[in-house]
Write an enzyme that holds these catalytic residues in place. Sequence first.
Site, PDB file in Angstrom:
ATOM      1  N   GLU A   1       0.813  -1.175  -0.007  1.00 48.18           N
ATOM      2  CA  GLU A   1       0.107  -0.128   0.208  1.00 48.18           C
ATOM      3  C   GLU A   1       0.938   1.130  -0.006  1.00 48.18           C
ATOM      4  O   GLU A   1       0.428   2.250  -0.593  1.00 48.18           O
ATOM      5  CB  GLU A   1      -1.017   0.108   1.332  1.00 48.18           C
TER       6      GLU A   1
ATOM      7  N   LYS B   1      -2.325   9.827   1.863  1.00 47.21           N
ATOM      8  CA  LYS B   1      -3.907   9.389   1.915  1.00 47.21           C
ATOM      9  C   LYS B   1      -4.782  10.385   2.676  1.00 47.21           C
ATOM     10  O   LYS B   1      -6.005  10.570   2.064  1.00 47.21           O
ATOM     11  CB  LYS B   1      -3.833   8.150   2.766  1.00 47.21           C
TER      12      LYS B   1
ATOM     13  N   GLU C   1     -15.671   8.951  -1.343  1.00 51.37           N
ATOM     14  CA  GLU C   1     -15.294   8.131  -2.460  1.00 51.37           C
ATOM     15  C   GLU C   1     -16.140   8.642  -3.620  1.00 51.37           C
ATOM     16  O   GLU C   1     -16.777   7.659  -4.460  1.00 51.37           O
ATOM     17  CB  GLU C   1     -15.231   6.914  -2.351  1.00 51.37           C
TER      18      GLU C   1
ATOM     19  N   ARG D   1     -10.950   9.929  -4.636  1.00 51.16           N
ATOM     20  CA  ARG D   1     -10.586   9.145  -3.715  1.00 51.16           C
ATOM     21  C   ARG D   1     -10.365   7.419  -4.309  1.00 51.16           C
ATOM     22  O   ARG D   1      -9.644   6.604  -3.579  1.00 51.16           O
ATOM     23  CB  ARG D   1     -11.527   8.731  -2.401  1.00 51.16           C
TER      24      ARG D   1
ATOM     25  N   HIS E   1      -8.790  -7.196  -5.842  1.00 50.36           N
ATOM     26  CA  HIS E   1      -9.875  -7.701  -5.269  1.00 50.36           C
ATOM     27  C   HIS E   1     -10.374  -9.167  -5.818  1.00 50.36           C
ATOM     28  O   HIS E   1     -10.772 -10.116  -5.064  1.00 50.36           O
ATOM     29  CB  HIS E   1     -10.963  -6.891  -4.877  1.00 50.36           C
TER      30      HIS E   1
END
Length: 355
Positions: free
Chosen positions: A175, A217, A227, A231, A242
């Site tokens: 990340e 972030k 979002e 975002r 995912h």
Amino acid sequence: MPETHYTIVIGSGILPSVWPQIKAAHGGFNRFVVTDEHVVAAGHLNTLLGGRPASHFIIKPAGEVSKTIDTAVAIVEAMEKAYFGRDTVVIALGGGTVGDIAGFAAAIFKRGVPIVHVPTTTLAQADSAIGGKTGVDSSASKNAFGAFWHPAAVYIDIATVATLDDRQYRCGLVESVKHGLIADAGYFEFIESHLDAVLARDLDALETLAEHNCRIKGRVVEEDPFEKNKRRILNYGHTIGHAVEAASGYELLHGEAVAIGIIAAGLIEGELGLSEPGRSDRVRAVLEKLDVPTKLPADMAEEMVIDLLRHDKKAVDRWPRFVLLDRLGQAHCEAGQYAVQVCREIVEKVVRELR
Ligand code: GLY
């Protein structure tokens, strides 16, 4: 709805000072700690409490398998049994799973009480503790029950990652790599050139990482807390990531799946003429040095990954949007949108190339 502006404290060895800070900030509130069995075994609960008695809930077993609505209900009922009311502050001590579950429990308890995050993993310190995403999984998908519930404060003790196992430690760093790629080429270069120190868990290097992660972030979330658009850049590598994570039956850790997703995003960029000389080689080299996977597992069917992409929660007409890069440190934006359409043929070709 809690404020989207909040204090983030970063330091090494600050865990013993966190309890009095929370007490000072939430005078008169009951404090309820949610943690998991790994964090307790690592000694972090004892360090946080410093011998003080406190109501707490220990998630067992640790990990995604416990990220269920039943765990959230058990936490809520434990707070009720302790006669806690709206004057409660929930403290999430642990990694991403603990933060997601505790944050969700705080969001629904008595219509919402403050949550303070005390992240103890590379993943949670870089990403999940910041930004207010909370949730638990259903039997069908990740974070099916969820809420945006921004924390009252975040306390990051970088020394706590010393107790993480190597696999967890390395995959959480993905990340941080993502933050460099989407928002700050200089930060990516720092990671590239300090990878040995980062892997040796050097505290100075980790402090620089934490500062950059929180700044990057924090800015994105401040601009778009729920979002709507910007975002989405934080989902770089996550669309295919995912799907790969779910296709593995969660055998792959989140950061490992995102690493594969980042490689896939780079291949899509190549197909769309968005690549720069050397960029994909540099990204691959960093991920390989982190020793995270950059290919699909041998036993994973490509068709399963494609099928799962159709179930992406952000899909439009059963096909997801993708976050891509224009250049190192800058996300691609098309007609004002950061998540863009990519045709199925290209995505299918790229998934086949992940071998
Ligand atoms: N992990 C992506 C986000 O917080 O938006």
